[in-house]
Design a protein around this motif. Sequence first.
Motif, PDB file in Angstrom:
ATOM      1  N   ASN A   1      20.521 -41.680  34.431  1.00  9.77           N
ATOM      2  CA  ASN A   1      20.379 -40.435  33.682  1.00  9.77           C
ATOM      3  C   ASN A   1      19.033 -40.315  32.977  1.00  9.77           C
ATOM      4  O   ASN A   1      18.792 -39.338  32.275  1.00  9.77           O
ATOM      5  CB  ASN A   1      21.510 -40.298  32.660  1.00  9.77           C
TER       6      ASN A   1
ATOM      7  N   ASP B   1      15.778 -40.956  27.698  1.00  6.56           N
ATOM      8  CA  ASP B   1      17.222 -40.740  27.715  1.00  6.56           C
ATOM      9  C   ASP B   1      17.424 -39.380  27.044  1.00  6.56           C
ATOM     10  O   ASP B   1      17.380 -39.274  25.819  1.00  6.56           O
ATOM     11  CB  ASP B   1      17.937 -41.839  26.937  1.00  6.56           C
TER      12      ASP B   1
ATOM     13  N   GLU C   1      19.934 -37.510  26.569  1.00  5.96           N
ATOM     14  CA  GLU C   1      21.123 -37.388  25.727  1.00  5.96           C
ATOM     15  C   GLU C   1      20.851 -37.888  24.304  1.00  5.96           C
ATOM     16  O   GLU C   1      21.291 -37.298  23.333  1.00  5.96           O
ATOM     17  CB  GLU C   1      22.271 -38.186  26.349  1.00  5.96           C
TER      18      GLU C   1
END
Length: 112
Positions: A5, A46, A48
Amino acid sequence: MNTDNYVDLGKLDDYKLENSHQDLRGSALYSHDGTKLGTIRRMLVDPEREHVAALVLDDGRGVPVSEIEIRKGDAYIDPVEESRWFRPEESRRDVERGPVPVRRREHPGRRA
């Protein structure tokens, strides 16, 4: 380390480093004793958690940012635990020896 991700910082138009002095692309990664381990080519974000999570060296090896310390523009890792290093998904797409097939592109408006 699962990097599926993570996104290359260079490909994210809507993200930038809050502190430009922490841009390590092009900087060296050294061990604590001064041995050069490679040159940092990419920084993986990242999205997120909205932070840089890993660095990728010129030879394709990656290292978690949590292991890094920045000193005078270069990155240092102590201790060097290569068991925590990884290969990002993009560098795992190796092709075995042999022919590399190609396919003719289809052009709009062109009849085959």
